[in-house]
Design a protein around this motif. Structure first.
Motif, PDB file in Angstrom:
ATOM      1  N   ALA A 141       5.926  -8.510  -0.391  1.00 36.91           N
ATOM      2  CA  ALA A 141       5.726  -7.237   0.296  1.00 36.91           C
ATOM      3  C   ALA A 141       6.879  -6.966   1.255  1.00 36.91           C
ATOM      4  O   ALA A 141       7.278  -5.810   1.457  1.00 36.91           O
ATOM      5  CB  ALA A 141       4.393  -7.253   1.041  1.00 36.91           C
ATOM      6  N   GLU A 142       7.424  -8.019   1.845  1.00 39.06           N
ATOM      7  CA  GLU A 142       8.550  -7.858   2.777  1.00 39.06           C
ATOM      8  C   GLU A 142       9.777  -7.315   2.063  1.00 39.06           C
ATOM      9  O   GLU A 142      10.425  -6.372   2.539  1.00 39.06           O
ATOM     10  CB  GLU A 142       8.881  -9.191   3.439  1.00 39.06           C
ATOM     11  N   SER A 143      10.123  -7.900   0.915  1.00 40.18           N
ATOM     12  CA  SER A 143      11.286  -7.408   0.178  1.00 40.18           C
ATOM     13  C   SER A 143      11.033  -6.005  -0.364  1.00 40.18           C
ATOM     14  O   SER A 143      11.959  -5.194  -0.465  1.00 40.18           O
ATOM     15  CB  SER A 143      11.656  -8.367  -0.955  1.00 40.18           C
ATOM     16  N   ALA A 144       9.783  -5.682  -0.696  1.00 39.50           N
ATOM     17  CA  ALA A 144       9.446  -4.331  -1.148  1.00 39.50           C
ATOM     18  C   ALA A 144       9.661  -3.325  -0.014  1.00 39.50           C
ATOM     19  O   ALA A 144      10.182  -2.229  -0.231  1.00 39.50           O
ATOM     20  CB  ALA A 144       8.010  -4.287  -1.641  1.00 39.50           C
ATOM     21  N   ALA A 145       9.255  -3.691   1.194  1.00 40.48           N
ATOM     22  CA  ALA A 145       9.439  -2.808   2.344  1.00 40.48           C
ATOM     23  C   ALA A 145      10.921  -2.577   2.631  1.00 40.48           C
ATOM     24  O   ALA A 145      11.339  -1.459   2.960  1.00 40.48           O
ATOM     25  CB  ALA A 145       8.741  -3.394   3.574  1.00 40.48           C
ATOM     26  N   GLN A 146      11.719  -3.627   2.500  1.00 43.64           N
ATOM     27  CA  GLN A 146      13.159  -3.499   2.716  1.00 43.64           C
ATOM     28  C   GLN A 146      13.790  -2.603   1.657  1.00 43.64           C
ATOM     29  O   GLN A 146      14.647  -1.760   1.971  1.00 43.64           O
ATOM     30  CB  GLN A 146      13.803  -4.881   2.716  1.00 43.64           C
ATOM     31  N   LEU A 147      13.366  -2.764   0.415  1.00 48.48           N
ATOM     32  CA  LEU A 147      13.880  -1.903  -0.655  1.00 48.48           C
ATOM     33  C   LEU A 147      13.510  -0.457  -0.408  1.00 48.48           C
ATOM     34  O   LEU A 147      14.352   0.444  -0.535  1.00 48.48           O
ATOM     35  CB  LEU A 147      13.322  -2.355  -2.009  1.00 48.48           C
ATOM     36  N   ARG A 148      12.268  -0.207  -0.035  1.00 42.99           N
ATOM     37  CA  ARG A 148      11.854   1.169   0.219  1.00 42.99           C
ATOM     38  C   ARG A 148      12.648   1.774   1.377  1.00 42.99           C
ATOM     39  O   ARG A 148      13.026   2.944   1.341  1.00 42.99           O
ATOM     40  CB  ARG A 148      10.355   1.234   0.535  1.00 42.99           C
ATOM     41  N   GLY A 149      12.914   0.976   2.403  1.00 44.96           N
ATOM     42  CA  GLY A 149      13.711   1.473   3.513  1.00 44.96           C
ATOM     43  C   GLY A 149      15.094   1.918   3.075  1.00 44.96           C
ATOM     44  O   GLY A 149      15.603   2.955   3.533  1.00 44.96           O
ATOM     45  N   LEU A 150      15.698   1.163   2.173  1.00 41.93           N
ATOM     46  CA  LEU A 150      16.994   1.557   1.632  1.00 41.93           C
ATOM     47  C   LEU A 150      16.877   2.818   0.789  1.00 41.93           C
ATOM     48  O   LEU A 150      17.678   3.750   0.910  1.00 41.93           O
ATOM     49  CB  LEU A 150      17.574   0.427   0.779  1.00 41.93           C
ATOM     50  N   GLU A 151      15.881   2.852  -0.081  1.00 37.86           N
ATOM     51  CA  GLU A 151      15.690   4.003  -0.964  1.00 37.86           C
ATOM     52  C   GLU A 151      15.474   5.289  -0.167  1.00 37.86           C
ATOM     53  O   GLU A 151      15.900   6.363  -0.586  1.00 37.86           O
ATOM     54  CB  GLU A 151      14.502   3.770  -1.903  1.00 37.86           C
ATOM     55  N   ARG A 182       6.491   5.356  -2.151  1.00 40.27           N
ATOM     56  CA  ARG A 182       5.354   4.682  -1.537  1.00 40.27           C
ATOM     57  C   ARG A 182       5.463   3.197  -1.821  1.00 40.27           C
ATOM     58  O   ARG A 182       6.159   2.777  -2.748  1.00 40.27           O
ATOM     59  CB  ARG A 182       4.018   5.223  -2.058  1.00 40.27           C
ATOM     60  N   GLN A 183       4.780   2.413  -0.991  1.00 37.24           N
ATOM     61  CA  GLN A 183       4.726   0.975  -1.196  1.00 37.24           C
ATOM     62  C   GLN A 183       3.277   0.547  -1.286  1.00 37.24           C
ATOM     63  O   GLN A 183       2.429   0.981  -0.505  1.00 37.24           O
ATOM     64  CB  GLN A 183       5.405   0.238  -0.039  1.00 37.24           C
ATOM     65  N   ASP A 184       2.990  -0.315  -2.244  1.00 39.54           N
ATOM     66  CA  ASP A 184       1.664  -0.895  -2.404  1.00 39.54           C
ATOM     67  C   ASP A 184       1.853  -2.399  -2.585  1.00 39.54           C
ATOM     68  O   ASP A 184       2.015  -2.880  -3.697  1.00 39.54           O
ATOM     69  CB  ASP A 184       0.953  -0.280  -3.609  1.00 39.54           C
ATOM     70  N   GLY A 185       1.873  -3.113  -1.479  1.00 44.67           N
ATOM     71  CA  GLY A 185       2.135  -4.546  -1.551  1.00 44.67           C
ATOM     72  C   GLY A 185       3.537  -4.825  -2.034  1.00 44.67           C
ATOM     73  O   GLY A 185       4.523  -4.410  -1.417  1.00 44.67           O
ATOM     74  N   LYS A 186       3.660  -5.506  -3.171  1.00 46.83           N
ATOM     75  CA  LYS A 186       4.965  -5.843  -3.747  1.00 46.83           C
ATOM     76  C   LYS A 186       5.564  -4.689  -4.550  1.00 46.83           C
ATOM     77  O   LYS A 186       6.717  -4.775  -4.988  1.00 46.83           O
ATOM     78  CB  LYS A 186       4.836  -7.064  -4.662  1.00 46.83           C
ATOM     79  N   LEU A 187       4.791  -3.629  -4.753  1.00 49.06           N
ATOM     80  CA  LEU A 187       5.217  -2.533  -5.608  1.00 49.06           C
ATOM     81  C   LEU A 187       5.821  -1.391  -4.803  1.00 49.06           C
ATOM     82  O   LEU A 187       5.249  -0.950  -3.799  1.00 49.06           O
ATOM     83  CB  LEU A 187       4.025  -2.002  -6.407  1.00 49.06           C
ATOM     84  N   VAL A 188       6.978  -0.906  -5.242  1.00 49.28           N
ATOM     85  CA  VAL A 188       7.592   0.302  -4.693  1.00 49.28           C
ATOM     86  C   VAL A 188       7.637   1.346  -5.798  1.00 49.28           C
ATOM     87  O   VAL A 188       8.079   1.058  -6.918  1.00 49.28           O
ATOM     88  CB  VAL A 188       9.021   0.040  -4.175  1.00 49.28           C
ATOM     89  N   VAL A 189       7.166   2.558  -5.498  1.00 51.06           N
ATOM     90  CA  VAL A 189       7.165   3.648  -6.470  1.00 51.06           C
ATOM     91  C   VAL A 189       8.067   4.765  -5.943  1.00 51.06           C
ATOM     92  O   VAL A 189       7.948   5.168  -4.788  1.00 51.06           O
ATOM     93  CB  VAL A 189       5.749   4.194  -6.726  1.00 51.06           C
ATOM     94  N   ILE A 190       8.962   5.234  -6.790  1.00 51.04           N
ATOM     95  CA  ILE A 190       9.943   6.252  -6.413  1.00 51.04           C
ATOM     96  C   ILE A 190       9.823   7.413  -7.391  1.00 51.04           C
ATOM     97  O   ILE A 190       9.899   7.213  -8.607  1.00 51.04           O
ATOM     98  CB  ILE A 190      11.367   5.686  -6.468  1.00 51.04           C
ATOM     99  N   ALA A 191       9.643   8.614  -6.882  1.00 45.09           N
ATOM    100  CA  ALA A 191       9.529   9.800  -7.737  1.00 45.09           C
ATOM    101  C   ALA A 191      10.524  10.863  -7.288  1.00 45.09           C
ATOM    102  O   ALA A 191      10.707  11.084  -6.091  1.00 45.09           O
ATOM    103  CB  ALA A 191       8.107  10.359  -7.696  1.00 45.09           C
ATOM    104  N   GLU A 192      11.147  11.514  -8.254  1.00 46.06           N
ATOM    105  CA  GLU A 192      12.079  12.606  -7.979  1.00 46.06           C
ATOM    106  C   GLU A 192      11.844  13.728  -8.980  1.00 46.06           C
ATOM    107  O   GLU A 192      11.565  13.470 -10.152  1.00 46.06           O
ATOM    108  CB  GLU A 192      13.527  12.128  -8.091  1.00 46.06           C
TER     109      GLU A 192
END
Length: 218
Positions: A141-151, A182-192
């Motif tokens: 979840a930590e690495s997912a949050a970091q990825l979402r922050g970058l995205e 959005r983030q759901d635990g280890k999952l990051v979802v990106i929509a455009e």
């Protein structure tokens, strides 16, 4: 990582995070594979009034409810849209399918899984909006949050639509302006989302992205 000096900026001069480049003709070709090779005849048409403004909050809420249940047809119907093409690819390689700081992050923190959907929706007159949804599963979840922050940061790079791997530069481009994550635990979802051509409101395009972003992973 240095920025491309030709990378577009928003109205305030900030770098705009951009996805891959898709020509209008190539977009129709990429997504046609899901339906026996037919192309989208209305690519390039302007969007009509039905999709140039936002829909009601109630319809958006019902659309998101259907999307969470995995019913894309009902989700788009609630927005007065119909999905006419789609192409799903699974198990893509995160570092290959990205650029900029996002790519550098994947090189240091490999993802566990990357699936992506490219879709085309139309209104009753056949006018067209393109969208992409990316599901990234990270090790924690930590690495997912970091990825979402970058995205979520302009100029940081992006996970690119898979179709651009075989396309030349030019034509249609996801601008990053109608973007949701959005983030759901280890999952990051990106929509455009963006119109292939036309002038729908930013609010409506963001509503479509809002709905796409709650779709469950395949």
């Amino acid at each position: 990582m240095p920025f491309d000096p030709n990378q577009p900026r928003d109205s305030q001069g900030r770098w705009i995070k951009t996805g891959g480049v898709l020509t209008a003709a190539a977009l129709a070709t990429v997504v046609a594979a899901a339906s026996g090779g037919d192309t989208v005849a209305s690519v390039g048409a302007g969007l009509d009034a039905a999709t140039s403004k936002s829909v009601s909050d109630a319809n958006t809420a019902n659309s998101k409810k259907a999307a969470r249940n995995g019913d894309r047809a009902e989700a788009w119907r609630r927005l007065a849209l119909k999905e006419v093409r789609n192409k799903l690819k699974k198990e893509l390689r995160c570092a290959v399918q990205s650029f900029g700081q996002v790519q550098q992050y994947f090189l240091r923190h490999p993802c566990q899984k990357l699936d992506q959907l490219l879709f085309v929706v139309q209104d009753t007159n056949g006018n067209t909006i393109a969208g992409s949804v990316t599901w990234v599963k990270m090790p924690s979840a930590e690495s997912a949050a970091q990825l979402r922050g970058l995205e979520d940061t302009y100029g940081s790079g992006d996970v690119t639509p898979f179709g651009t791997e075989v396309l030349e530069a030019g034509g249609f481009r996801f601008t990053g302006k109608h973007y949701r994550s959005r983030q759901d635990g280890k999952l990051v979802v990106i929509a455009e989302t963006d119109p292939v051509k036309g002038s729908p409101s930013d609010e409506f395009l963001k509503q479509v992205a809002d709905v796409a972003d709650v779709l469950p992973p395949p």
